[in-house]
Write a protein that holds these residues in place. Structure first.
Motif, PDB file in Angstrom:
ATOM      1  N   ALA B 101       0.831  -1.199   0.000  1.00  0.00           N
ATOM      2  CA  ALA B 101       0.000   0.000   0.000  1.00  0.00           C
ATOM      3  C   ALA B 101       0.866   1.250   0.000  1.00  0.00           C
ATOM      4  O   ALA B 101       0.610   2.191  -0.767  1.00  0.00           O
ATOM      5  CB  ALA B 101      -0.931  -0.019   1.205  1.00  0.00           C
ATOM      6  N   VAL B 102       1.903   1.257   0.835  1.00  0.00           N
ATOM      7  CA  VAL B 102       2.756   2.441   0.920  1.00  0.00           C
ATOM      8  C   VAL B 102       3.399   2.716  -0.437  1.00  0.00           C
ATOM      9  O   VAL B 102       3.366   3.846  -0.941  1.00  0.00           O
ATOM     10  CB  VAL B 102       3.832   2.258   2.016  1.00  0.00           C
ATOM     11  N   VAL B 103       3.946   1.665  -1.053  1.00  0.00           N
ATOM     12  CA  VAL B 103       4.579   1.853  -2.362  1.00  0.00           C
ATOM     13  C   VAL B 103       3.552   2.356  -3.375  1.00  0.00           C
ATOM     14  O   VAL B 103       3.780   3.322  -4.102  1.00  0.00           O
ATOM     15  CB  VAL B 103       5.220   0.530  -2.841  1.00  0.00           C
ATOM     16  N   ALA B 104       2.381   1.703  -3.387  1.00  0.00           N
ATOM     17  CA  ALA B 104       1.356   2.077  -4.364  1.00  0.00           C
ATOM     18  C   ALA B 104       0.887   3.507  -4.130  1.00  0.00           C
ATOM     19  O   ALA B 104       0.711   4.276  -5.080  1.00  0.00           O
ATOM     20  CB  ALA B 104       0.177   1.109  -4.293  1.00  0.00           C
ATOM     21  N   ILE B 105       0.717   3.864  -2.863  1.00  0.00           N
ATOM     22  CA  ILE B 105       0.188   5.195  -2.566  1.00  0.00           C
ATOM     23  C   ILE B 105       1.222   6.272  -2.876  1.00  0.00           C
ATOM     24  O   ILE B 105       0.949   7.227  -3.611  1.00  0.00           O
ATOM     25  CB  ILE B 105      -0.245   5.285  -1.086  1.00  0.00           C
ATOM     26  N   VAL B 106       2.433   6.086  -2.332  1.00  0.00           N
ATOM     27  CA  VAL B 106       3.452   7.132  -2.493  1.00  0.00           C
ATOM     28  C   VAL B 106       3.767   7.332  -3.971  1.00  0.00           C
ATOM     29  O   VAL B 106       3.667   8.444  -4.497  1.00  0.00           O
ATOM     30  CB  VAL B 106       4.729   6.770  -1.698  1.00  0.00           C
ATOM     31  N   VAL B 107       4.093   6.231  -4.646  1.00  0.00           N
ATOM     32  CA  VAL B 107       4.446   6.349  -6.060  1.00  0.00           C
ATOM     33  C   VAL B 107       3.217   6.709  -6.890  1.00  0.00           C
ATOM     34  O   VAL B 107       3.232   7.636  -7.701  1.00  0.00           O
ATOM     35  CB  VAL B 107       5.087   5.028  -6.567  1.00  0.00           C
ATOM     36  N   GLY B 108       2.120   5.975  -6.637  1.00  0.00           N
ATOM     37  CA  GLY B 108       0.912   6.147  -7.438  1.00  0.00           C
ATOM     38  C   GLY B 108       0.328   7.543  -7.321  1.00  0.00           C
ATOM     39  O   GLY B 108       0.036   8.187  -8.329  1.00  0.00           O
ATOM     40  N   ILE B 109       0.169   8.015  -6.093  1.00  0.00           N
ATOM     41  CA  ILE B 109      -0.502   9.308  -5.916  1.00  0.00           C
ATOM     42  C   ILE B 109       0.357  10.452  -6.425  1.00  0.00           C
ATOM     43  O   ILE B 109      -0.132  11.340  -7.135  1.00  0.00           O
ATOM     44  CB  ILE B 109      -0.890   9.511  -4.436  1.00  0.00           C
ATOM     45  N   THR B 110       1.649  10.414  -6.104  1.00  0.00           N
ATOM     46  CA  THR B 110       2.522  11.481  -6.577  1.00  0.00           C
ATOM     47  C   THR B 110       2.482  11.549  -8.098  1.00  0.00           C
ATOM     48  O   THR B 110       2.253  12.611  -8.692  1.00  0.00           O
ATOM     49  CB  THR B 110       3.975  11.230  -6.123  1.00  0.00           C
ATOM     50  N   ALA B 111       2.676  10.383  -8.715  1.00  0.00           N
ATOM     51  CA  ALA B 111       2.717  10.364 -10.175  1.00  0.00           C
ATOM     52  C   ALA B 111       1.396  10.827 -10.764  1.00  0.00           C
ATOM     53  O   ALA B 111       1.366  11.631 -11.706  1.00  0.00           O
ATOM     54  CB  ALA B 111       3.046   8.958 -10.670  1.00  0.00           C
ATOM     55  N   SER B 112       0.281  10.353 -10.187  1.00  0.00           N
ATOM     56  CA  SER B 112      -0.984  10.698 -10.819  1.00  0.00           C
ATOM     57  C   SER B 112      -1.356  12.153 -10.583  1.00  0.00           C
ATOM     58  O   SER B 112      -1.973  12.776 -11.452  1.00  0.00           O
ATOM     59  CB  SER B 112      -2.097   9.753 -10.377  1.00  0.00           C
TER      60      SER B 112
END
Lengths: 413, 314
Positions: B101-112
């Motif tokens: 979740a942390v990886v998905a959120i940090v990378v995912g949210i920043t990028a999106s």
């Protein structure tokens, strides 16, 4: 009847102690203990009184039987009957020593160098639990595992695996035993003519071809697999016209019924559909009724007149008939109870003459084909995914050859 | 402060209601634990004995109250399958899931967020076309398909990452790290679409608003206008979407974890469903409810902090 077991000398437990007749008696008593709740206890309890076991010397155990049974030895080859020490969990006499075990997690065993048949080929085996069959197959295709155990690949997946560079498919002939049980206590199957009509009406070759693309053998309603030493080449010859006239005689023309199935095993539903299509010619109309997979064996199986199931082959003939066809057995999925048949089984068990016993078990097969409630279309091959590096994968009954299995490189060295 | 308190009380009520619903739902599942545990070979006697041992012969409401009482003391109960504490299974699984979740959120949210703002700034030009198109595809394809395709490409065709996780729940972070990327990417792609769309339209709205136009007319550089004035305002409506997405992650993780056999909460949940391990299932459901409620609460509070207008009216 008394059975005398002469134990092999030089067999040792994993902690180094000798395996003795006392141990064998204790293991058998443990198996029969109601607290152990062994699935095989139901088969053995009517035969053995644990208090009556006689240890004659270090390596001789006498088991007096409560009822004569010349096949008692074969009942002990069941996979629930490995010797175990009730006092030491995880200590056995097999080729591998338990190293680690986590429920639904990792486990591992290491080679037992002092095994009586010599050291196994592999040094260590690691088990991983992967719930999803697709993920299991991916692990094999990606080279992360070398064997996908306890998984019968469906024909489509097996093609993908066989086409890959890393993995291939090992075939265990006739390892899956498919049945369409008719409940003999429920209408219309209380009438033996209806049961015969349902067996005469379908084409087993069509069922085999449609469901598993011919990967197996037609059974023609004989529940014994052709590999069994007692097998006789006897089965139903398809005759839809005769099926039709039997139904007419029984007053059951234009019969319409549900056949229950589930996705518990991928073959069940295709098998039911292939059967339905095949019996239409004899005027039998069936509706496929698909039940929930996780409650199929608790809420549907043995509770509806016509269903679909499967078993693994690998039981001895005696166990097979007494467990699945004898009146009153908890596994008797057709609820068939025929005193003449049960007497045939008793006579076979009581006979110490192997030829006579073979004749009686062959009569039992003919009797089941002609009168029983199980429509047995086929035995299907079990398709096991293995790495291309694995050699000597051999399955026997419920188990595979743990001593011989190894890798290509290791064998060349 | 009162607003915050009211939100908290509402959250607690939601969690308790969710726990009751979950308990009832689990009771309604076909088949019972005892026959499920013993399998096809079970004798009726053995099933009855096991039912007694597991306390399944007591009425459902009594079991619910006992369970709720234990829960308040931090006792999640005993697993019906392994016989060990539910906490021993749930907490490590939760930790593993948190890693994804942390990886998905940090990378995912920043990028999106970045992509969404870029798309908004270049509205109807080619960067917008590409970003919007790709994110729409990501939104439409179910996450298990994305995960399966990623596994096929990056684990089987080009074996960069492992296809499945073979370690159990007690694996260390270092052991799990190589396996985190594919499921995190699958979740990130599915999640990104919503956030990109939201950030894009928020940016468009803000860029068209009067205060941004004023700032531009004052002669501020475009860079300064975007970073100092437009971005904070555009983030506000996106916050709720992000919070909901984090909560959604919990659901998506069930599917994606099973594709790669990742030893997290999703795999544990599916196992518990098929084993009828009710205590584990209930614990997971309550934890999911708590996470869901917490995410929404956090979004509300953050919105409250960022936007003074919302503080009135409660």
């Amino acid at each position: 009847m008394r059975w005398t077991f002469h134990l092999r000398s030089g067999v040792t437990w994993h902690d180094g102690k000798d395996f003795t007749a006392d141990d064998a008696a204790a293991a058998l008593a443990h198996l029969l203990d109601p607290d152990t709740a062994s699935p095989q206890a139901a088969v053995l309890t009517p035969l053995v009184d644990p208090a009556a076991l006689q240890v004659v010397d270090e390596l001789t155990l006498v088991v007096p039987l409560l009822a004569p049974n010349a096949e008692f030895g074969s009942l002990l080859t069941n996979y629930n009957c490995y010797v175990a020490r009730p006092d030491a969990v995880g200590v056995g006499t097999g080729p591998f020593v338990l190293e680690e075990f986590t429920p639904a997690g990792r486990g591992s065993v290491t080679a037992y160098a002092d095994h009586w048949r010599g050291r196994p080929t592999l040094d260590r085996v690691v088990f991983s639990s992967v719930a999803d069959v697709g993920a299991r197959t991916n692990a094999l295709l990606a080279g992360q595992v070398d064997l996908v155990s306890q998984t019968n690949l469906d024909v489509a997946t097996a093609r993908v695996v066989a086409a890959s560079d890393r993995a291939t498919v090992a075939r265990v002939p006739n390892a899956q035993w498919y049945v369409l049980p008719m409940l003999t206590t429920a209408a219309p199957f209380t009438d033996v003519r209806v049961r015969q009509a349902f067996k005469l009406a379908y084409d087993p070759q069509a069922v085999l071809d449609l469901t598993v693309a011919g990967n197996g053998t037609v059974a023609r309603d004989n529940p014994l697999p052709p590999e069994d030493p007692y097998w006789v080449d006897y089965g139903t010859e398809r005759d839809p016209e005769r099926a039709r006239s039997l139904l007419r005689e029984a007053g059951m023309e234009n019969l319409e019924l549900d056949i229950s199935t589930s996705s518990y095993d991928p073959i069940l539903t295709p098998m039911a559909i292939a059967y339905r299509d095949s019996v239409a010619e004899a005027g039998i109309r069936l509706n496929i009724s698909t039940e929930s997979a996780d409650s199929y064996f608790t809420s549907t199986w043995m509770q509806v007149p016509l269903m679909s199931t499967y078993w693994y082959t690998g039981r001895s003939a005696d166990q097979l008939f007494n467990q699945i066809f004898r009146g009153g057995s908890s596994y008797n999925e057709t609820a068939w109870s025929d005193p003449a048949f049960d007497q045939l089984l008793d006579a076979a068990r009581a006979s110490v003459d192997t030829d006579r016993r073979r004749t009686l078990y062959q009569d039992a097969q003919r009797y089941v084909v002609d009168n029983g409630g199980a429509i047995t279309p086929m035995f299907a091959d079990r398709l096991v995914g293995i790495s291309r590096d694995v050699v000597n994968y051999r399955e026997v009954g419920f188990e595979f050859d743990w001593i011989g299995i190894g890798f290509k490189q290791a064998v060349q060295e | 402060v009162r607003t915050v308190l009211r939100r908290l009380v509402a959250s607690i009520v939601t969690v308790v209601l969710a726990s009751a619903l979950v308990f009832l739902g689990v009771q309604a599942l076909p088949g019972d634990v005892a026959s499920q545990l013993l399998g096809q070979d079970a004798t009726p006697d053995a099933v009855a004995t096991l039912r007694g041992q597991l306390g399944l012969d007591q009425p459902a409401w009594q079991r619910y109250l006992e369970w709720l009482g234990g829960l308040l003391q931090g006792d999640l109960g005993t697993s019906l399958v392994t016989g060990s504490g539910v906490g021993e299974q749930v907490w490590p699984a939760l930790r593993n899931t948190a890693l994804i979740a942390v990886v998905a959120i940090v990378v995912g949210i920043t990028a999106s967020l970045v992509l969404g703002v870029v798309a908004g700034l270049y509205r109807d030009r080619w960067p917008d076309g590409i970003i919007s198109g790709v994110s729409l595809v990501g939104m439409s394809v179910p996450e298990f398909v994305v995960a399966t395709v990623l596994v096929l490409l990056f684990a089987i065709v080009w074996p960069v990452f492992p296809a499945v996780v073979l370690e159990g729940r007690d694996a260390t972070v270092v052991e799990l790290l190589p396996a985190v990327w594919l499921p995190a990417a699958a979740l990130g792609i599915a999640m990104a679409a919503y956030i990109v769309r939201m950030a894009r339209s928020a940016t468009i709205d803000v860029m068209a608003s009067e205060f941004v136009q004023t700032a531009e007319l004052k002669g501020l550089s475009r860079r300064r206008v975007v970073l100092r004035h437009a971005l904070p305002s555009a983030l506000l409506p996106t916050l709720n979407v992000i919070a909901l997405n984090v909560a959604w992650l919990f659901g998506g993780v069930v599917v994606v974890e099973n594709v790669v056999n990742y030893p997290g909460i999703g795999t544990l949940m599916l196992q518990s469903v098929s084993n009828r391990d009710l205590p584990v299932l209930q614990a997971i459901a309550v934890i999911s409810a708590v996470v869901y409620v917490l995410c929404n609460l956090a979004a509300d509070l953050a919105a409250l902090a960022l936007d003074p207008r919302q503080r009135k009216g409660f």
